[in-house]
Design an enzyme around this catalytic site. Structure first.
Site, PDB file in Angstrom:
ATOM      1  N   HIS A 138       0.835  -1.207   0.000  1.00  0.00           N
ATOM      2  CA  HIS A 138       0.000   0.000   0.000  1.00  0.00           C
ATOM      3  C   HIS A 138       0.874   1.264   0.000  1.00  0.00           C
ATOM      4  O   HIS A 138       0.692   2.156  -0.845  1.00  0.00           O
ATOM      5  CB  HIS A 138      -0.897  -0.011   1.238  1.00  0.00           C
ATOM      6  CG  HIS A 138      -1.799   1.176   1.364  1.00  0.00           C
ATOM      7  ND1 HIS A 138      -3.149   1.113   1.087  1.00  0.00           N
ATOM      8  CD2 HIS A 138      -1.556   2.469   1.728  1.00  0.00           C
ATOM      9  CE1 HIS A 138      -3.690   2.306   1.272  1.00  0.00           C
ATOM     10  NE2 HIS A 138      -2.742   3.147   1.666  1.00  0.00           N
ATOM     11  N   GLU A 139       1.821   1.339   0.928  1.00  0.00           N
ATOM     12  CA  GLU A 139       2.651   2.537   1.027  1.00  0.00           C
ATOM     13  C   GLU A 139       3.637   2.633  -0.135  1.00  0.00           C
ATOM     14  O   GLU A 139       3.934   3.738  -0.611  1.00  0.00           O
ATOM     15  CB  GLU A 139       3.392   2.552   2.372  1.00  0.00           C
ATOM     16  CG  GLU A 139       2.488   2.579   3.594  1.00  0.00           C
ATOM     17  CD  GLU A 139       1.521   3.749   3.598  1.00  0.00           C
ATOM     18  OE1 GLU A 139       1.834   4.809   3.007  1.00  0.00           O
ATOM     19  OE2 GLU A 139       0.429   3.614   4.188  1.00  0.00           O
TER      20      GLU A 139
ATOM     21  N   HIS B  70       1.809   4.280  -3.050  1.00  0.00           N
ATOM     22  CA  HIS B  70       1.783   5.740  -2.912  1.00  0.00           C
ATOM     23  C   HIS B  70       3.136   6.343  -3.314  1.00  0.00           C
ATOM     24  O   HIS B  70       3.200   7.298  -4.103  1.00  0.00           O
ATOM     25  CB  HIS B  70       1.503   6.135  -1.462  1.00  0.00           C
ATOM     26  CG  HIS B  70       0.087   5.955  -1.028  1.00  0.00           C
ATOM     27  ND1 HIS B  70      -0.989   6.382  -1.773  1.00  0.00           N
ATOM     28  CD2 HIS B  70      -0.435   5.415   0.110  1.00  0.00           C
ATOM     29  CE1 HIS B  70      -2.112   6.112  -1.117  1.00  0.00           C
ATOM     30  NE2 HIS B  70      -1.801   5.522   0.017  1.00  0.00           N
TER      31      HIS B  70
END
Length: 238
Positions: free
Chosen positions: A29-30, A33
């Site tokens: 997820h990170e 980003h």
């Protein structure tokens, strides 16, 4: 042991699977980003070593413990400077959406693997123990990534859904929204920790994960039904 069972949100015996899933889900997820921001010209996350899948760069100890105890949590937020984007608003939306979409992609991959394994019935007899453990891991991979996808779309700071809404609004409404931003975390914590509020907010939201998973599974069956998966799995394992 009984005390620990009451303390944790999930069964104690499943914690190894859950911790592994969290390491994967939060890191992907990170990373999504950070990578999206990096590709759009913002070097902030890159310079802090966040364009990586290494869990040590992304996990937040408190956020990880809370998801084990309270059923929700977070990783270390990726720093993004939208001023470095050529088109700040549209690129900001894409960067914010990249995280939740990466969790949805992990859920799709998990459902696909389960679908393939279910076509190879001999694995359940010849390698029952290993197959059972893998299926159990995939169950949590699918469940938690689907829930993280939905959870992060909630339009409250500091979640991705809020950043998406923020970038979509006209400048005047955006400024007005930012003036009340400090109340977002307070509202968020009330929803999480007050059972009555959670019952009418988070619980119905998370229940959407069931039709989402069913829809993805139906697509798998539609697209991959003609494939001879037994031959494919045997060839892959050899």
């Amino acid at each position: 042991m009984e005390f620990l069972e009451k303390l944790t949100w999930y069964p104690l015996a499943d914690l190894p699977f859950i911790v592994l899933v969290l390491m994967i889900a939060f890191s992907v997820h990170e990373f999504a980003h950070a990578y999206a921001a990096y590709k759009f010209g913002d070097m902030t996350a890159y310079n802090q070593g966040r364009v990586t899948l290494d869990p040590r760069s992304h996990l937040d100890i408190v956020g990880t413990l809370l998801i084990l105890i309270a059923g929700f949590g977070w990783a270390r937020p990726v720093p993004v400077n939208r001023g470095h984007f050529k088109h700040p608003r549209i690129m900001g939306i894409i960067v914010s959406a990249a995280g939740p979409l990466s969790n949805l992609l992990l859920a799709v991959i998990g459902i696909l693997i389960v679908y393939v394994l279910n076509q190879a019935e001999w694995l359940y007899t010849d390698h029952a123990g290993v197959t059972k453990a893998v299926i159990h891991f995939l169950y949590y991979l699918i469940l938690m990534n689907t829930m993280l996808f939905l959870f992060n779309l909630i339009p409250l700071p500091p979640l991705d859904g809020y950043r998406i809404i923020q970038d979509m609004l006209p400048q005047r409404q955006r400024i007005r929204l930012e003036q009340h931003e400090q109340w977002g975390m307070f509202i968020f914590l009330l929803i999480v920790f007050i059972p009555q509020l959670r019952m009418y907010t988070l619980d119905p939201l998370f229940s959407l994960s069931v039709p989402i998973r069913a829809f993805i599974q139906s697509l798998m069956e539609l697209v991959f039904a003609p494939v001879d998966w037994k031959r494919f799995v045997i060839a892959f394992l050899r």
